[in-house]
Design a protein around this motif. Structure first.
Motif, PDB file in Angstrom:
ATOM      1  N   MET A   1       0.861  -1.180   0.000  1.00  0.00           N
ATOM      2  CA  MET A   1       0.000   0.000   0.000  1.00  0.00           C
ATOM      3  C   MET A   1       0.903   1.237   0.000  1.00  0.00           C
ATOM      4  O   MET A   1       1.787   1.367   0.821  1.00  0.00           O
ATOM      5  CB  MET A   1      -0.907  -0.046   1.231  1.00  0.00           C
ATOM      6  N   THR A   2       0.660   2.142  -0.912  1.00  0.00           N
ATOM      7  CA  THR A   2       1.486   3.344  -0.988  1.00  0.00           C
ATOM      8  C   THR A   2       0.959   4.396  -0.024  1.00  0.00           C
ATOM      9  O   THR A   2      -0.154   4.314   0.484  1.00  0.00           O
ATOM     10  CB  THR A   2       1.467   3.927  -2.415  1.00  0.00           C
ATOM     11  N   ALA A   3       1.753   5.427   0.172  1.00  0.00           N
ATOM     12  CA  ALA A   3       1.345   6.514   1.066  1.00  0.00           C
ATOM     13  C   ALA A   3       0.133   7.252   0.511  1.00  0.00           C
ATOM     14  O   ALA A   3      -0.629   7.838   1.273  1.00  0.00           O
ATOM     15  CB  ALA A   3       2.511   7.475   1.263  1.00  0.00           C
ATOM     16  N   LEU A   4      -0.062   7.224  -0.803  1.00  0.00           N
ATOM     17  CA  LEU A   4      -1.190   7.922  -1.411  1.00  0.00           C
ATOM     18  C   LEU A   4      -2.507   7.162  -1.269  1.00  0.00           C
ATOM     19  O   LEU A   4      -3.570   7.734  -1.363  1.00  0.00           O
ATOM     20  CB  LEU A   4      -0.914   8.163  -2.899  1.00  0.00           C
ATOM     21  N   ARG A   5      -2.427   5.882  -1.040  1.00  0.00           N
ATOM     22  CA  ARG A   5      -3.616   5.031  -0.969  1.00  0.00           C
ATOM     23  C   ARG A   5      -4.160   5.014   0.458  1.00  0.00           C
ATOM     24  O   ARG A   5      -3.474   4.658   1.386  1.00  0.00           O
ATOM     25  CB  ARG A   5      -3.260   3.628  -1.421  1.00  0.00           C
ATOM     26  N   LYS A   6      -5.423   5.386   0.637  1.00  0.00           N
ATOM     27  CA  LYS A   6      -6.037   5.467   1.964  1.00  0.00           C
ATOM     28  C   LYS A   6      -6.639   4.146   2.422  1.00  0.00           C
ATOM     29  O   LYS A   6      -6.921   3.975   3.590  1.00  0.00           O
ATOM     30  CB  LYS A   6      -7.152   6.520   1.957  1.00  0.00           C
ATOM     31  N   ARG A   7      -6.871   3.238   1.494  1.00  0.00           N
ATOM     32  CA  ARG A   7      -7.472   1.958   1.845  1.00  0.00           C
ATOM     33  C   ARG A   7      -6.837   0.851   1.008  1.00  0.00           C
ATOM     34  O   ARG A   7      -6.214   1.125  -0.009  1.00  0.00           O
ATOM     35  CB  ARG A   7      -8.975   1.993   1.609  1.00  0.00           C
ATOM     36  N   PRO A   8      -7.006  -0.385   1.413  1.00  0.00           N
ATOM     37  CA  PRO A   8      -6.445  -1.490   0.621  1.00  0.00           C
ATOM     38  C   PRO A   8      -7.107  -1.560  -0.757  1.00  0.00           C
ATOM     39  O   PRO A   8      -8.252  -1.153  -0.935  1.00  0.00           O
ATOM     40  CB  PRO A   8      -6.797  -2.736   1.426  1.00  0.00           C
ATOM     41  N   LEU A   9      -6.372  -2.078  -1.695  1.00  0.00           N
ATOM     42  CA  LEU A   9      -6.898  -2.323  -3.030  1.00  0.00           C
ATOM     43  C   LEU A   9      -7.872  -3.498  -2.947  1.00  0.00           C
ATOM     44  O   LEU A   9      -7.533  -4.563  -2.433  1.00  0.00           O
ATOM     45  CB  LEU A   9      -5.737  -2.659  -3.970  1.00  0.00           C
ATOM     46  N   ARG A  10      -9.087  -3.323  -3.432  1.00  0.00           N
ATOM     47  CA  ARG A  10     -10.112  -4.381  -3.367  1.00  0.00           C
ATOM     48  C   ARG A  10     -10.280  -4.999  -4.750  1.00  0.00           C
ATOM     49  O   ARG A  10     -10.659  -4.313  -5.693  1.00  0.00           O
ATOM     50  CB  ARG A  10     -11.437  -3.808  -2.884  1.00  0.00           C
ATOM     51  N   LEU A  11      -9.965  -6.300  -4.835  1.00  0.00           N
ATOM     52  CA  LEU A  11     -10.015  -7.005  -6.110  1.00  0.00           C
ATOM     53  C   LEU A  11     -11.011  -8.159  -6.056  1.00  0.00           C
ATOM     54  O   LEU A  11     -11.091  -8.860  -5.062  1.00  0.00           O
ATOM     55  CB  LEU A  11      -8.628  -7.562  -6.459  1.00  0.00           C
ATOM     56  N   GLY A  12     -11.739  -8.347  -7.140  1.00  0.00           N
ATOM     57  CA  GLY A  12     -12.639  -9.487  -7.259  1.00  0.00           C
ATOM     58  C   GLY A  12     -11.856 -10.694  -7.757  1.00  0.00           C
ATOM     59  O   GLY A  12     -11.269 -10.651  -8.835  1.00  0.00           O
ATOM     60  N   HIS A  13     -11.838 -11.765  -6.971  1.00  0.00           N
ATOM     61  CA  HIS A  13     -11.109 -12.972  -7.337  1.00  0.00           C
ATOM     62  C   HIS A  13     -11.804 -13.658  -8.512  1.00  0.00           C
ATOM     63  O   HIS A  13     -12.909 -14.168  -8.374  1.00  0.00           O
ATOM     64  CB  HIS A  13     -11.035 -13.910  -6.127  1.00  0.00           C
ATOM     65  N   ARG A  14     -11.185 -13.604  -9.683  1.00  0.00           N
ATOM     66  CA  ARG A  14     -11.765 -14.115 -10.929  1.00  0.00           C
ATOM     67  C   ARG A  14     -13.057 -13.384 -11.280  1.00  0.00           C
ATOM     68  O   ARG A  14     -13.952 -13.931 -11.893  1.00  0.00           O
ATOM     69  CB  ARG A  14     -11.978 -15.614 -10.862  1.00  0.00           C
ATOM     70  N   GLY A  15     -13.156 -12.148 -10.850  1.00  0.00           N
ATOM     71  CA  GLY A  15     -14.346 -11.329 -11.127  1.00  0.00           C
ATOM     72  C   GLY A  15     -15.317 -11.379  -9.967  1.00  0.00           C
ATOM     73  O   GLY A  15     -14.946 -11.150  -8.826  1.00  0.00           O
ATOM     74  N   ALA A  16     -16.566 -11.685 -10.274  1.00  0.00           N
ATOM     75  CA  ALA A  16     -17.618 -11.834  -9.258  1.00  0.00           C
ATOM     76  C   ALA A  16     -18.220 -13.227  -9.439  1.00  0.00           C
ATOM     77  O   ALA A  16     -19.332 -13.386  -9.958  1.00  0.00           O
ATOM     78  CB  ALA A  16     -18.677 -10.745  -9.435  1.00  0.00           C
ATOM     79  N   PRO A  17     -17.492 -14.275  -9.030  1.00  0.00           N
ATOM     80  CA  PRO A  17     -17.902 -15.645  -9.342  1.00  0.00           C
ATOM     81  C   PRO A  17     -19.208 -16.108  -8.698  1.00  0.00           C
ATOM     82  O   PRO A  17     -19.777 -17.099  -9.133  1.00  0.00           O
ATOM     83  CB  PRO A  17     -16.722 -16.492  -8.864  1.00  0.00           C
ATOM     84  N   LEU A  18     -19.685 -15.384  -7.693  1.00  0.00           N
ATOM     85  CA  LEU A  18     -20.979 -15.757  -7.111  1.00  0.00           C
ATOM     86  C   LEU A  18     -22.142 -15.212  -7.939  1.00  0.00           C
ATOM     87  O   LEU A  18     -23.281 -15.635  -7.773  1.00  0.00           O
ATOM     88  CB  LEU A  18     -21.090 -15.271  -5.664  1.00  0.00           C
ATOM     89  N   LYS A  19     -21.851 -14.289  -8.841  1.00  0.00           N
ATOM     90  CA  LYS A  19     -22.898 -13.662  -9.656  1.00  0.00           C
ATOM     91  C   LYS A  19     -22.849 -14.084 -11.121  1.00  0.00           C
ATOM     92  O   LYS A  19     -23.837 -13.970 -11.832  1.00  0.00           O
ATOM     93  CB  LYS A  19     -22.802 -12.152  -9.553  1.00  0.00           C
ATOM     94  N   ALA A  20     -21.683 -14.533 -11.588  1.00  0.00           N
ATOM     95  CA  ALA A  20     -21.529 -14.948 -12.985  1.00  0.00           C
ATOM     96  C   ALA A  20     -20.384 -15.961 -13.066  1.00  0.00           C
ATOM     97  O   ALA A  20     -19.579 -16.070 -12.148  1.00  0.00           O
ATOM     98  CB  ALA A  20     -21.227 -13.738 -13.862  1.00  0.00           C
ATOM     99  N   LYS A  21     -20.305 -16.667 -14.179  1.00  0.00           N
ATOM    100  CA  LYS A  21     -19.230 -17.639 -14.374  1.00  0.00           C
ATOM    101  C   LYS A  21     -17.886 -16.924 -14.232  1.00  0.00           C
ATOM    102  O   LYS A  21     -17.659 -15.879 -14.837  1.00  0.00           O
ATOM    103  CB  LYS A  21     -19.354 -18.273 -15.761  1.00  0.00           C
ATOM    104  N   GLU A  22     -16.995 -17.494 -13.409  1.00  0.00           N
ATOM    105  CA  GLU A  22     -15.714 -16.847 -13.145  1.00  0.00           C
ATOM    106  C   GLU A  22     -14.872 -16.724 -14.409  1.00  0.00           C
ATOM    107  O   GLU A  22     -15.020 -17.482 -15.356  1.00  0.00           O
ATOM    108  CB  GLU A  22     -14.946 -17.602 -12.062  1.00  0.00           C
TER     109      GLU A  22
END
Length: 112
Positions: free
Chosen positions: A1-22
């Motif tokens: 995390m850089t000093a400019l970033r106020k929060r962690p980077l949030r990434l979807g693992h293989r997209g949104a696999p609970l809503k569509a095919k990963e």
């Protein structure tokens, strides 16, 4: 995390696999629409040099690197190419399995 970033980077693992095919364009789009910063995906080179977005290197036709993209696409209609993922114009975390060492995570900023 850089000093400019106020929060962690949030990434979807293989997209949104609970809503569509990963690992599909739809799954990546839904992850971004849900407010995530980007997506994590796996990329494998095919025999003809296309970077296929797919979790597993093994296919019914053999290892990805021994199969042409068109043949894989015929078996898996939802199979995307890395070039298609660039349309999201967001930060993608790419698991470059099999290309560089042991599962490195690389951040790739896409222009937009």
């Amino acid at each position: 995390m850089t000093a400019l970033r106020k929060r962690p980077l949030r990434l979807g693992h293989r997209g949104a696999p609970l809503k569509a095919k990963e690992n599909t364009l739809e799954s990546f789009r839904l992850a971004l629409e849900a407010g995530l910063d980007g997506v994590e995906l796996d990329v494998w080179p095919t025999r003809d040099g296309v970077f296929a977005v797919r979790h597993d290197p093994d296919t019914p036709l053999g290892p990805v690197f021994q199969v042409d993209y068109a043949d894989l696409k015929a078996q898996e209609p939802d199979l995307a190419r890395l070039e298609e993922e660039g349309k999201a114009r967001r930060l993608l975390a790419l698991g470059l399995d099999g290309l560089i060492g042991d599962r490195p995570e690389v951040l790739l900023p896409l222009g937009g």
